[in-house]
Motif scaffolding. Structure first.
Motif, PDB file in Angstrom:
ATOM      1  N   SER A 182      97.545 138.618  11.008  1.00 24.99           N
ATOM      2  CA  SER A 182      98.940 138.432  11.420  1.00 24.99           C
ATOM      3  C   SER A 182      99.013 137.859  12.825  1.00 24.99           C
ATOM      4  N   ARG A 183      98.103 138.287  13.668  1.00 25.77           N
ATOM      5  CA  ARG A 183      98.110 137.769  15.038  1.00 25.77           C
ATOM      6  C   ARG A 183      97.829 136.269  15.039  1.00 25.77           C
ATOM      7  N   VAL A 184      96.965 135.857  14.114  1.00 26.76           N
ATOM      8  CA  VAL A 184      96.648 134.430  14.009  1.00 26.76           C
ATOM      9  C   VAL A 184      97.906 133.621  13.702  1.00 26.76           C
ATOM     10  N   SER A 185      98.766 134.172  12.867  1.00 24.24           N
ATOM     11  CA  SER A 185      99.986 133.456  12.530  1.00 24.24           C
ATOM     12  C   SER A 185     101.007 133.514  13.645  1.00 24.24           C
ATOM     13  N   ARG A 186     101.038 134.660  14.341  1.00 20.63           N
ATOM     14  CA  ARG A 186     102.112 134.893  15.293  1.00 20.63           C
ATOM     15  C   ARG A 186     101.909 134.197  16.630  1.00 20.63           C
ATOM     16  N   SER A 187     100.665 134.227  17.056  1.00 18.62           N
ATOM     17  CA  SER A 187     100.444 133.876  18.460  1.00 18.62           C
ATOM     18  C   SER A 187     100.758 132.409  18.742  1.00 18.62           C
ATOM     19  N   GLU A 188     101.077 132.142  19.975  1.00 18.70           N
ATOM     20  CA  GLU A 188     101.350 130.769  20.403  1.00 18.70           C
ATOM     21  C   GLU A 188     100.036 130.026  20.546  1.00 18.70           C
ATOM     22  N   MET A 189      99.970 128.816  20.015  1.00 17.74           N
ATOM     23  CA  MET A 189      98.734 128.049  20.085  1.00 17.74           C
ATOM     24  C   MET A 189      98.544 127.458  21.466  1.00 17.74           C
ATOM     25  N   GLN A 190      97.367 127.682  22.001  1.00 20.94           N
ATOM     26  CA  GLN A 190      97.015 127.020  23.245  1.00 20.94           C
ATOM     27  C   GLN A 190      96.285 125.735  22.884  1.00 20.94           C
ATOM     28  N   HIS A 191      96.343 124.798  23.782  1.00 24.34           N
ATOM     29  CA  HIS A 191      95.608 123.547  23.532  1.00 24.34           C
ATOM     30  C   HIS A 191      94.682 123.299  24.698  1.00 24.34           C
ATOM     31  N   ASP A 192      93.403 123.609  24.489  1.00 32.37           N
ATOM     32  CA  ASP A 192      92.407 123.372  25.528  1.00 32.37           C
ATOM     33  C   ASP A 192      91.241 122.637  24.921  1.00 32.37           C
ATOM     34  N   THR A 193      90.343 122.243  25.788  1.00 30.47           N
ATOM     35  CA  THR A 193      89.076 121.722  25.280  1.00 30.47           C
ATOM     36  C   THR A 193      88.204 122.939  24.986  1.00 30.47           C
ATOM     37  N   VAL A 194      87.747 123.054  23.760  1.00 28.33           N
ATOM     38  CA  VAL A 194      86.976 124.218  23.343  1.00 28.33           C
ATOM     39  C   VAL A 194      85.580 123.792  22.953  1.00 28.33           C
ATOM     40  N   ASN A 195      84.591 124.476  23.474  1.00 27.90           N
ATOM     41  CA  ASN A 195      83.197 124.181  23.130  1.00 27.90           C
ATOM     42  C   ASN A 195      82.797 125.056  21.944  1.00 27.90           C
ATOM     43  N   LEU A 196      82.809 124.465  20.762  1.00 31.87           N
ATOM     44  CA  LEU A 196      82.504 125.221  19.550  1.00 31.87           C
ATOM     45  C   LEU A 196      81.057 125.704  19.543  1.00 31.87           C
ATOM     46  N   SER A 197      80.158 124.856  20.014  1.00 34.03           N
ATOM     47  CA  SER A 197      78.737 125.243  20.036  1.00 34.03           C
ATOM     48  C   SER A 197      78.560 126.520  20.825  1.00 34.03           C
ATOM     49  N   SER A 198      79.256 126.605  21.941  1.00 37.49           N
ATOM     50  CA  SER A 198      79.107 127.789  22.797  1.00 37.49           C
ATOM     51  C   SER A 198      79.667 129.022  22.111  1.00 37.49           C
ATOM     52  N   ILE A 199      80.807 128.872  21.426  1.00 36.47           N
ATOM     53  CA  ILE A 199      81.387 130.008  20.699  1.00 36.47           C
ATOM     54  C   ILE A 199      80.413 130.517  19.642  1.00 36.47           C
ATOM     55  N   VAL A 200      79.870 129.551  18.869  1.00 33.45           N
ATOM     56  CA  VAL A 200      78.942 129.926  17.798  1.00 33.45           C
ATOM     57  C   VAL A 200      77.733 130.641  18.394  1.00 33.45           C
ATOM     58  N   GLY A 201      77.275 130.114  19.527  1.00 34.63           N
ATOM     59  CA  GLY A 201      76.105 130.704  20.181  1.00 34.63           C
ATOM     60  C   GLY A 201      76.344 132.157  20.560  1.00 34.63           C
ATOM     61  N   LYS A 202      77.541 132.377  21.164  1.00 31.51           N
ATOM     62  CA  LYS A 202      77.833 133.749  21.614  1.00 31.51           C
ATOM     63  C   LYS A 202      77.910 134.719  20.445  1.00 31.51           C
ATOM     64  N   ILE A 203      78.577 134.254  19.381  1.00 32.65           N
ATOM     65  CA  ILE A 203      78.709 135.131  18.210  1.00 32.65           C
ATOM     66  C   ILE A 203      77.341 135.405  17.599  1.00 32.65           C
ATOM     67  N   ALA A 204      76.501 134.371  17.569  1.00 35.67           N
ATOM     68  CA  ALA A 204      75.152 134.535  17.015  1.00 35.67           C
ATOM     69  C   ALA A 204      74.390 135.600  17.806  1.00 35.67           C
ATOM     70  N   ASP A 205      74.513 135.511  19.128  1.00 34.40           N
ATOM     71  CA  ASP A 205      73.842 136.502  19.978  1.00 34.40           C
ATOM     72  C   ASP A 205      74.325 137.903  19.674  1.00 34.40           C
ATOM     73  N   ARG A 206      75.616 138.030  19.589  1.00 38.14           N
ATOM     74  CA  ARG A 206      76.220 139.346  19.358  1.00 38.14           C
ATOM     75  C   ARG A 206      75.737 139.935  18.041  1.00 38.14           C
ATOM     76  N   LEU A 207      75.718 139.096  17.004  1.00 34.48           N
ATOM     77  CA  LEU A 207      75.280 139.571  15.692  1.00 34.48           C
ATOM     78  C   LEU A 207      73.815 140.023  15.745  1.00 34.48           C
ATOM     79  N   ALA A 208      73.039 139.192  16.453  1.00 34.39           N
ATOM     80  CA  ALA A 208      71.618 139.517  16.543  1.00 34.39           C
ATOM     81  C   ALA A 208      71.420 140.834  17.283  1.00 34.39           C
TER      82      ALA A 208
END
Lengths: 146, 685
Positions: free
Chosen positions: B529-555
């Motif tokens: 629901s939060r995904v639908s509700r929240s206001e979208m920000q528009h920034d430059t997002v580094n997807l590789s870095s996001i994936v990296g962090k999540i991978a670390d956390r999972l590991a």
């Protein structure tokens, strides 16, 4: 160490019981004072109402504060605690189910010292309480009694 | 040259000097009378019988010569015509002079002399003195003196009579000659003038394509000017000039009419005749001509002559035709425009209006012209306040206004544009009224729809806010009892283990697990629901870095698992960092989960170019799924595995889909049983 009182401001009786249990399991044997909502907490802290006879020079080592309570909720109480000279410096740990960012931010804005989310899993809850207790009662040097 | 008086020439111009010289030499030979004819300047035109005494002495010496000239001119001046004067010259010789007068002007003299009268004794002393004065050789001088002829008075008179008549004759003849010459000159000049006049006339006729003719009815002769020949396509002066010959050149279809018209006009005794007809040239070319003539009558009033003109008006006729065509076109255009057009003068009066306007106000154009426009358009006696016509008249600029005119039942867009004449004066305006009723209605509909939309939007926002409040309280209020359930179940498990049998313990375990699951569900729902509700920000997002962090956390969360990650570096996009993190949380959690049973789990993140757009993918080599059920995968709570196979709430992919959709992208999934799954998505860039 036994003098250090923990004030738990929590309206949910189940949560109170679980918290007490968790403290016990963690061997934290300090006195736990329970206030059921913000009004009772204020009575306790300032020696009014039900706690009129209390020696108000004695203040809790740490206040564990739930946010969602009837009559007066956690944030309002926090404001009142921070507003009064006598209680301004008391460490307040917000312990809440809310995952809303704005609750967290607001809490800090109003002067909370810490913000912990209550896990649903009891094991985790116990661990959290243990960590809390150890930190605030043992490791941390409070403003009043050290 | 205007000859008011005859031009008086020089004596030399009118005398045939040589002829007269010869004549008078013969006369001298016969009579011994010396004679000279001189002009007023003293120039000698004829000189016969000069005496030595003059030529060798008097005229040879400059001083004495002066006397000669003086005598020639002064002493001989003022003698009336037809008379003569006797005088002694300044050198004491006798002379007689009679004038030559032409046209009243004295232009010369005839001199008889020098001589001595027979009865006159010579004054030797005077002459000797003269000789001495001028330095003449006295002997020779006297000899010359004695050689001078001596005449009787009667002889002299006779001689003078002769000369006088001679002078008179010369005068008269000269005068006549001069007059004649002058008349001839005049005549020549007139002739020249006439020729020039004729030439100009001809040229004018040629330029105007207008020729003149004259028909003599008495002898049926027809004369044409050159231009008439040209008009008829004939060489000038080419044809036999009769009336019949003229008719033959007229176009066969018009012949009868022309003949009839002319004959009738003569017979009826009209003053003029006029007709337009065609002419066929020998070349076959057809010309159109306009004929007009005037009849001339004799004493008794009978028409004897016709003098007329022929004007080639072929070009004019063509121009007229073109003009008429243009006018037709213009009128047709004017009347085919659906807007109502009226041309108004400076007083709002209608000069002209088109068909659309006439029809709209329900009148014939004739009934409107000259009337004020507001009478018909608005039914008023004065122009409306909002009328743009006066504004245009005032500042000479275009003005536009919108008017609701009930009388015609329409909304009108009226524009007026200034109209100028050839001198740049404003003479009115062009008033165009366009029916915009439908447009206005459409505009009204749009406004109404817009308002409805605004209303809907407001309600939607209100609903959203309610939803937000609802989700918020849900997350709190549901969790608390959940914690109680889990907590106290745990209490039972810990403290009452001995008392519970296996069934009991099993029951408790399930309770704990169930409440844990419920907690997870609540978290996931809240996320969704939060995904639908929240206001979208528009920034430059580094997807590789996001994936990296999540991978670390999972590991870190499950250090015992060895999962290999292949993450493309430097993949950046424009989007909401938080939402994208949530999406990848779900995607990688899935991949992590479903590779649980793999020996060599591999999770990949890549970005590819396909058909001109960037496609991102998260791929695992886990348990995969049956593509038959691919449509169900993105629905909330939909799972393809049982709880005991893989945990999960079934909300993960629904959340991912919502995040992608909010970024304007598409998401799809491919997989095969036992061969892993790949989630592809675009981000609408």
């Amino acid at each position: 160490m036994k003098d250090k009182v923990i004030l738990l401001v929590e309206d949910n009786p189940d949560d109170v019981k679980l918290t007490q249990r968790a403290l016990r399991k963690s061997n934290i044997l300090n006195e736990l004072v329970v206030a059921r909502d913000g009004v009772e907490a204020l009575d306790y802290l300032f020696g009014t109402g039900h706690y009129a006879e209390r020696n108000t020079r004695q203040l809790p080592q740490v206040i564990l504060l739930d946010l969602k309570m009837p009559r007066m909720d956690g944030l309002e109480l926090l404001q009142r605690i921070r507003a009064d000279e006598k209680t301004r410096l008391l460490p307040v740990v917000v312990l809440t189910t809310s995952t809303e960012d704005r609750d967290r931010v607001e809490s800090y804005k109003l002067g909370a010292n810490s913000y912990i989310r209550k896990p649903v899993d009891f094991q985790q809850f116990t661990e959290a309480v243990q960590q809390l207790g150890l930190y605030w009662l043992v490791l941390n040097q409070g403003p009043l009694t050290g | 040259m205007t000859d008011k008086e005859p031009h008086i020439p020089e004596l030399a111009d009118i005398l045939d000097g040589a002829a007269l010289q010869s004549l008078l030499e013969n006369f001298y030979a016969l009579s011994g009378v010396p004679v000279g004819i001189l002009d007023l300047a003293g120039r000698v035109l004829v000189g016969v019988g000069w005496q030595d005494i003059c030529t060798r002495f008097h005229r040879a010496n400059p001083d004495s010569c002066r006397h000669c000239v003086e005598s020639d001119t002064v002493l001989s001046a003022g003698v009336p015509a037809g008379e003569f004067r006797r005088y002694k010259c300044k050198n004491n010789m006798w002379d007689i002079a009679t004038p030559i007068v032409v046209g009243g002007t004295h232009i010369g003299n005839v001199f008889m002399g020098q001589f001595f009268f027979e009865d006159e004794p010579l004054d030797y002393e005077l002459f000797r003195a003269q000789a001495r004065r001028y330095g003449f050789n006295e002997e020779k001088y006297i000899a010359a003196l004695e050689a001078v002829p001596r005449f009787t008075k009667a002889f002299v008179d006779q001689g003078m009579a002769f000369f006088r008549d001679l002078a008179h004759m010369i005068s008269r003849l000269s005068y006549n000659n001069i007059e004649l010459a002058r008349s001839l000159r005049e005549r020549d000049a007139l002739a020249q003038s006439l020729r020039e006049s004729e030439s100009r006339l001809n040229r004018a006729q040629e330029i105007a394509h207008l020729g003149s003719w004259e028909l003599n009815l008495e002898n049926n002769t027809l004369s044409w000017s050159d231009e008439v020949y040209r008009i008829f396509g004939l060489a000038p002066q080419q044809f036999e000039s009769t009336y019949e010959a003229f008719l033959a050149a007229v176009h066969p279809d018009d012949r009868l009419a022309v003949d009839a018209a002319y004959s009738n006009s003569v017979r009826q005794g009209n003053d003029t005749y006029e007709i337009e007809h065609r002419v066929v040239r020998k070349s076959g070319e057809v010309r159109i001509v306009h004929e007009k003539c005037a009849h001339v009558r004799n004493q008794s009033g009978r028409i004897i002559r016709s003098i007329g003109m022929v004007h080639d008006i072929t070009e004019q006729k063509k121009s007229e035709a073109a003009l008429v065509r243009a006018k037709d076109e213009w009128e047709r255009t004017f009347d085919s425009v659906p807007d109502m057009i009226a041309i108004l003068d400076n007083q709002h009066k209608i000069v002209r209006l088109n068909k659309a306007m006439a029809q709209r106000i329900g009148l014939q154009p004739k009934e409107c012209i000259g009337e004020p426009c507001y009478k018909f358009m608005h039914g008023t006696a004065a122009p409306l306040q909002s009328c743009p016509h006066p504004c245009t008249l005032h500042d000479g600029r275009e003005h536009v206004t919108e008017v609701r005119e009930e009388m015609l039942g329409a909304d009108l867009l009226i524009s007026t544009t200034p109209l100028y004449d050839n001198h740049g004066e404003m003479i009115g305006s062009v008033h165009v009224a366009r029916d915009i009723t439908e447009r206005k209605q459409a505009e009204q509909r749009i406004v109404t729809l817009n308002n409805e939309l605004k209303q809907n939007l407001w309600e939607l926002e209100a609903a959203n806010r309610e939803l937000e409040a609802f989700s918020y309280s849900v997350s709190h209020d549901l969790r608390a009892p959940l914690r109680s359930i889990a907590g106290f179940s745990q209490v039972l498990v810990e403290d009452y283990k001995d008392v519970l049998d296996d069934e009991g313990q099993d029951a408790l375990a399930r309770i704990v697990k169930a409440s844990s699951k419920m907690g997870q569900l609540i978290d996931d729902l809240l996320n969704l629901s939060r995904v639908s509700r929240s206001e979208m920000q528009h920034d430059t997002v580094n997807l590789s870095s996001i994936v990296g962090k999540i991978a670390d956390r999972l590991a870190k969360g499950q250090p015992k698992r060895r999962v290999r990650f292949a993450i493309s570096e430097g993949v950046g996009v424009q989007g909401d960092e938080h939402l994208l993190t949530v999406a990848f949380d779900n995607l990688l959690a899935n991949a992590w989960k479903f590779t649980e049973k793999q020996d060599q789990p591999l999770i990949e993140f890549k970005a590819e170019q396909r058909n001109g757009e960037t496609v991102f993918l998260v791929k695992d080599n886990g348990v995969g799924f049956d593509m038959t059920y691919v449509d169900k995968l993105f629905n909330p709570f939909q799972r393809l595995h049982r709880e005991d196979e893989f945990t999960g709430t079934g909300i993960g992919l629904a959340t991912v889909k919502r995040v992608i959709k909010r970024h304007g992208g598409r998401v799809w999934i491919e997989g095969a049983v036992g061969k892993g799954a790949t989630v592809y998505f675009t981000l609408g860039q």
